[in-house]
Design a protein around this motif. Sequence first.
Motif, PDB file in Angstrom:
ATOM      1  N   LEU A 225       6.123  88.679 -33.904  1.00  0.00           N
ATOM      2  CA  LEU A 225       5.278  88.570 -32.708  1.00  0.00           C
ATOM      3  C   LEU A 225       5.074  87.114 -32.291  1.00  0.00           C
ATOM      4  CD1 LEU A 225       2.522  91.274 -33.304  1.00  0.00           C
ATOM      5  CD2 LEU A 225       4.182  91.209 -31.439  1.00  0.00           C
ATOM      6  N   SER A 226       5.034  86.233 -33.263  1.00  0.00           N
ATOM      7  CA  SER A 226       4.877  84.807 -33.002  1.00  0.00           C
ATOM      8  C   SER A 226       6.040  84.252 -32.196  1.00  0.00           C
ATOM      9  CB  SER A 226       4.890  84.094 -34.345  1.00  0.00           C
ATOM     10  OG  SER A 226       3.766  83.446 -34.594  1.00  0.00           O
ATOM     11  N   ALA A 227       7.225  84.790 -32.476  1.00  0.00           N
ATOM     12  CA  ALA A 227       8.413  84.292 -31.803  1.00  0.00           C
ATOM     13  C   ALA A 227       8.600  84.962 -30.448  1.00  0.00           C
ATOM     14  CB  ALA A 227       9.629  84.539 -32.678  1.00  0.00           C
ATOM     15  N   ASP A 228       8.156  86.234 -30.349  1.00  0.00           N
ATOM     16  CA  ASP A 228       8.369  86.993 -29.119  1.00  0.00           C
ATOM     17  C   ASP A 228       7.090  86.910 -28.289  1.00  0.00           C
ATOM     18  OD1 ASP A 228       8.927  88.868 -27.192  1.00  0.00           O
ATOM     19  OD2 ASP A 228       8.519  90.581 -28.494  1.00  0.00           O
ATOM     20  N   SER A 229       6.990  85.864 -27.499  1.00  0.00           N
ATOM     21  CA  SER A 229       5.706  85.571 -26.865  1.00  0.00           C
ATOM     22  C   SER A 229       5.356  86.546 -25.748  1.00  0.00           C
ATOM     23  CB  SER A 229       5.719  84.153 -26.320  1.00  0.00           C
ATOM     24  OG  SER A 229       4.495  83.902 -25.692  1.00  0.00           O
ATOM     25  N   TYR A 230       4.098  86.936 -25.720  1.00  0.00           N
ATOM     26  CA  TYR A 230       3.547  87.793 -24.671  1.00  0.00           C
ATOM     27  C   TYR A 230       3.586  87.053 -23.335  1.00  0.00           C
ATOM     28  CZ  TYR A 230      -0.053  90.455 -22.165  1.00  0.00           C
ATOM     29  OH  TYR A 230      -0.747  91.184 -21.242  1.00  0.00           O
ATOM     30  N   LYS A 231       3.802  87.814 -22.257  1.00  0.00           N
ATOM     31  CA  LYS A 231       3.972  87.183 -20.944  1.00  0.00           C
ATOM     32  C   LYS A 231       2.733  86.426 -20.454  1.00  0.00           C
ATOM     33  CE  LYS A 231       2.768  91.258 -18.180  1.00  0.00           C
ATOM     34  NZ  LYS A 231       2.744  92.507 -18.950  1.00  0.00           N
ATOM     35  N   GLY A 232       1.579  86.783 -20.993  1.00  0.00           N
ATOM     36  CA  GLY A 232       0.353  86.115 -20.569  1.00  0.00           C
ATOM     37  C   GLY A 232       0.188  84.706 -21.132  1.00  0.00           C
ATOM     38  N   ASN A 233       1.017  84.337 -22.123  1.00  0.00           N
ATOM     39  CA  ASN A 233       0.969  82.969 -22.654  1.00  0.00           C
ATOM     40  C   ASN A 233       1.749  82.066 -21.696  1.00  0.00           C
ATOM     41  OD1 ASN A 233      -0.430  83.623 -25.133  1.00  0.00           O
ATOM     42  ND2 ASN A 233       1.462  84.646 -25.748  1.00  0.00           N
ATOM     43  N   LEU A 234       1.025  81.399 -20.823  1.00  0.00           N
ATOM     44  CA  LEU A 234       1.652  80.721 -19.692  1.00  0.00           C
ATOM     45  C   LEU A 234       1.718  79.214 -19.858  1.00  0.00           C
ATOM     46  CD1 LEU A 234       0.149  82.197 -16.394  1.00  0.00           C
ATOM     47  CD2 LEU A 234       2.471  82.484 -17.298  1.00  0.00           C
ATOM     48  N   ILE A 235       2.846  78.646 -19.418  1.00  0.00           N
ATOM     49  CA  ILE A 235       2.915  77.187 -19.294  1.00  0.00           C
ATOM     50  C   ILE A 235       3.035  76.874 -17.816  1.00  0.00           C
ATOM     51  CG2 ILE A 235       4.249  75.108 -19.816  1.00  0.00           C
ATOM     52  CD1 ILE A 235       5.222  76.507 -22.364  1.00  0.00           C
ATOM     53  N   ILE A 236       2.189  75.998 -17.323  1.00  0.00           N
ATOM     54  CA  ILE A 236       2.327  75.531 -15.944  1.00  0.00           C
ATOM     55  C   ILE A 236       2.698  74.062 -16.020  1.00  0.00           C
ATOM     56  CG2 ILE A 236       1.152  75.164 -13.733  1.00  0.00           C
ATOM     57  CD1 ILE A 236      -0.577  77.601 -14.421  1.00  0.00           C
ATOM     58  N   GLU A 237       3.914  73.767 -15.601  1.00  0.00           N
ATOM     59  CA  GLU A 237       4.439  72.427 -15.817  1.00  0.00           C
ATOM     60  C   GLU A 237       3.745  71.367 -14.984  1.00  0.00           C
ATOM     61  OE1 GLU A 237       8.707  72.393 -15.547  1.00  0.00           O
ATOM     62  OE2 GLU A 237       8.794  74.163 -16.862  1.00  0.00           O
ATOM     63  N   GLY A 238       3.606  70.173 -15.591  1.00  0.00           N
ATOM     64  CA  GLY A 238       2.981  69.056 -14.901  1.00  0.00           C
ATOM     65  C   GLY A 238       3.345  67.760 -15.595  1.00  0.00           C
ATOM     66  N   SER A 239       2.380  66.883 -15.758  1.00  0.00           N
ATOM     67  CA  SER A 239       2.641  65.546 -16.297  1.00  0.00           C
ATOM     68  C   SER A 239       2.826  65.580 -17.825  1.00  0.00           C
ATOM     69  CB  SER A 239       1.471  64.626 -15.948  1.00  0.00           C
ATOM     70  OG  SER A 239       0.349  64.974 -16.734  1.00  0.00           O
ATOM     71  N   ARG A 240       2.933  64.411 -18.440  1.00  0.00           N
ATOM     72  CA  ARG A 240       3.100  64.307 -19.889  1.00  0.00           C
ATOM     73  C   ARG A 240       1.767  64.476 -20.622  1.00  0.00           C
ATOM     74  NH1 ARG A 240       7.824  64.974 -22.157  1.00  0.00           N
ATOM     75  NH2 ARG A 240       7.148  63.703 -23.928  1.00  0.00           N
ATOM     76  N   LYS A 241       0.696  64.690 -19.833  1.00  0.00           N
ATOM     77  CA  LYS A 241      -0.586  64.998 -20.469  1.00  0.00           C
ATOM     78  C   LYS A 241      -0.775  66.505 -20.417  1.00  0.00           C
ATOM     79  CE  LYS A 241      -3.471  60.975 -20.447  1.00  0.00           C
ATOM     80  NZ  LYS A 241      -4.806  60.823 -20.959  1.00  0.00           N
ATOM     81  N   GLY A 242      -1.120  67.101 -21.534  1.00  0.00           N
ATOM     82  CA  GLY A 242      -1.265  68.546 -21.557  1.00  0.00           C
ATOM     83  C   GLY A 242      -2.700  68.994 -21.769  1.00  0.00           C
ATOM     84  N   ILE A 243      -3.012  70.187 -21.276  1.00  0.00           N
ATOM     85  CA  ILE A 243      -4.300  70.815 -21.591  1.00  0.00           C
ATOM     86  C   ILE A 243      -4.002  72.223 -22.084  1.00  0.00           C
ATOM     87  CG2 ILE A 243      -6.518  71.642 -20.721  1.00  0.00           C
ATOM     88  CD1 ILE A 243      -6.466  69.447 -18.641  1.00  0.00           C
ATOM     89  N   ALA A 244      -4.520  72.560 -23.270  1.00  0.00           N
ATOM     90  CA  ALA A 244      -4.355  73.913 -23.804  1.00  0.00           C
ATOM     91  C   ALA A 244      -5.700  74.605 -23.739  1.00  0.00           C
ATOM     92  CB  ALA A 244      -3.863  73.861 -25.242  1.00  0.00           C
ATOM     93  N   SER A 245      -5.675  75.855 -23.277  1.00  0.00           N
ATOM     94  CA  SER A 245      -6.945  76.544 -23.109  1.00  0.00           C
ATOM     95  C   SER A 245      -6.750  78.053 -23.212  1.00  0.00           C
ATOM     96  CB  SER A 245      -7.530  76.141 -21.756  1.00  0.00           C
ATOM     97  OG  SER A 245      -8.847  76.575 -21.682  1.00  0.00           O
ATOM     98  N   HIS A 246      -7.824  78.778 -22.987  1.00  0.00           N
ATOM     99  CA  HIS A 246      -7.794  80.241 -23.151  1.00  0.00           C
ATOM    100  C   HIS A 246      -8.979  80.847 -22.418  1.00  0.00           C
ATOM    101  CE1 HIS A 246     -11.254  80.767 -26.039  1.00  0.00           C
ATOM    102  NE2 HIS A 246     -11.236  79.494 -25.761  1.00  0.00           N
ATOM    103  N   GLY A 247      -8.928  82.160 -22.208  1.00  0.00           N
ATOM    104  CA  GLY A 247     -10.078  82.877 -21.667  1.00  0.00           C
ATOM    105  C   GLY A 247     -10.609  82.250 -20.384  1.00  0.00           C
TER     106      GLY A 247
END
Lengths: 607, 194
Positions: A225-247
């Motif tokens: 399951l870790s390798a087969d990611s659910y479609k809701g785990n989204l990356i929205i591309e942008g700069s070299r600074k990242g923000i990880a969040s949830h809910g």
Amino acid sequence: MLPFPGKDDDMHKEYLMGNAAIAKGALAAGLNVITGYPGTPSTEVLETAAKAVPDIYVEWSVNEKAALEVAAGASYCGARSMVTMKQVGLNVASDPLMSLAYVGVEGGMIIMVADDPGPISSQTEQDTRTFAAYSKLPCFDPSSVEEAFAMVADAFELSEKYHTPVIFRPTTRICHGYASIDVPDKDEWYVNKPKGFERDTSRWVIFPGLSYRAHMAIEERNRALSADSYKGNLIIEGSRKGIASHGISAAYVREITDGMEDAPTLFKVATPFPFPEDRAVEFLSSVDEVMCIEELDPVIERELTYLCGKHHLPTVIRGRLTGDVHTAGENTPTYVKDVIYRYLGIACPEEDVPTDAPKLPVRPPVLCAGCPHRASFYAVKVAMRGKKTVFCGDIGCYTLGNAQPLDMVDTCLCMGAGVNIAQGIGRIEPDRYCFAFVGDSTFFASAVTGAMNAVYDQADMTLVVLDNSTTAMTGHQPHPGTGRTMMGEVVEKIDIEAVLHGAGVETVVTVDPFDLEKAVNTVRCIADLEGVKAIIFKSPCAVITKPDKPYVIDKDKCVECRACIRRIGCPAIVISDGKTVIEPSICVGCGLCGQTCHLKAIVPSEQ
Amino acid sequence: MRGDILTNILLCGVGGQGIVLTSKLIAAAAMEKGSPVRSAETIGMAQKGGSVTSFLRIGECHAPMFGEGEADIMIAFEPAEAVRELRYLKKGGTAIVDTHPVMPVTAALTGGGYDPSVMMEHLDKSGVKVIALDAQALAAEIGSPRTMNMIMLAAAVRSGVLPFDIDHVAEVMKKTVQPQFVDINMKALYSVTV
Ligand code: SF4
Ligand code: SF4
């Protein structure tokens, strides 16, 4: 076998509370059985689903453990089932949960656990994502009402595919948020036909050998399951600074960074366990630095830090563990904006907050006008005045008995704890009169076993059951003492007095708390008896009772001593133009104040 | 950005004033126009008398709540609650305020009463557009204290900040309230001319 095709002409708009969306999502995905124990902010899921009776089976169970077991049994037969509770309820249900994770299910089973960052109406700020990792169960974390709706069907699918219960954990702002969303018409809903229980002891009877094999299979499944990611785990591309969040925090982040020049790269985690490793590594490789914006535990932050080590990535991970984000409480839009602006080096516009804001009135929650708990607490207070006492409280409206002027709650720990806390205190201080106050719903949920414990182990204490014939705090749900079920049946009530007798409590006296003199005398007599004895104060919750004629204060008799206010603190007694009066729109005519006035100045009105 | 099409509304007051109901009516009116709506409420336990707020957003957005300084309009059913939630209103935003105070239920015990005129003065000098009215008194004039929320809503619509007019609200109201309350609510909606 997708439950609905999603063509626009088969859909309609509805304005739904998150909890209602979860219920509708479940119904649309073929829900057969839903059980639960009420608790804010989870309660409306089951209440919404109950509108589908008699097509489905609905039950407010005696507690979360029973609820989970009923849902599991149904799922063994191939039913799609859901059990609902708040986060602390999961503690009660954790025994069957941990084993069910090994045994697995047949029909899809969702454990819907609502978390409460803040906390706004809970004892703890525990994080069910962490519980999911502990129990090794897949976990879904929706970030909007519409995502919650759609995710329920995905959760059922995953549950059936892997024969495992899954955890679905929204937080308060999702549960109680509203949105206008597309809902499939009823004739598009999936209908699940349970095929029945198939005997197979190697599957349904948990033994060490089975557990060993199951444990290996679980670890393997979770790796997959870790390798087969659910479609809701989204990356929205942008700069070299990242923000990880949830809910809900992910929704705030999205909104704040939307349209920003040089916007950061966003990573939204919808399945915190098993953590979507491949997707996370993809995200980590695209940024130099990550700010983790989470509520409750730093789940994502820990996972990302671990993955950086595992994959030798130089990405810097920041968040709560690095002191960049607060470690407790809710993330508000304002707070999230503040964190993001600081992180991205954007100057916050100067707030010229007026410093001369006037002092604001505080509006603490109080027991309602005419609440029977006020009368019960007052009776015990009067009866025990001057004696060495301890009053152990419990979870319910009556926790508010701690407020002035009653001041009658010395301890409160968790559902049903009061009786055994009182027992423990009595063991160390035998000269103290130990009282435990418990509501009727809480009594059935988890104080019965405590009462048996106290009796058998020779405790010396008084158990006070505050029986208002409902589960008042969460919105008046039925329980075994009410005589009605969620299926709409009128059934034989379970009698609290008989239960206590059965548990070995010899002296059990039921009294109306609004008969103050009798109530006080009862407490006086009973408190001095040896062993465990019980008083049941029986009177219905004021909110679900038709009000009586309001009381009035006789101007000629009242000497403005205000003893009534100082003694019972009923919110209907107010001071208007310097005079003590009863506000007729609030008073429900319970008559308690009349019995506290020594001049008999408070009387029923003529109207 | 989206600013021109997103309307952020904050309703606030005290439990039992019909705030949640008003919020739902505004949402229904917006949905009838085809706009997406999100909202979030902070409501207390079963007991009445606590502070209540409802965040309501009409237009495209991601979250049901907005931050401080982002409300276009605040509909405050109580003057002290207006001051409490003022931080959510943007500079130059519109505050519809019922001047009638509701004292805390614990005021008799703790002496926690307050002077509403102090609250109104504070609002007046805080850089927002204040529209003050005694909705309670107006409702009493109409003959039903329970129409107070319709009067507040009417004042909000008349201010021009909401993306629909009073006739539209009236149509939606007719569809949502029980038939016997339609006439009195119509009267309330059209009683406000400010
Ligand atoms: S809801 Fe019922 S039990 Fe709770 S405080 Fe009010 S009257 Fe008392
Ligand atoms: S009768 Fe007295 S105590 Fe009872 S609700 Fe009215 S004012 Fe309160």
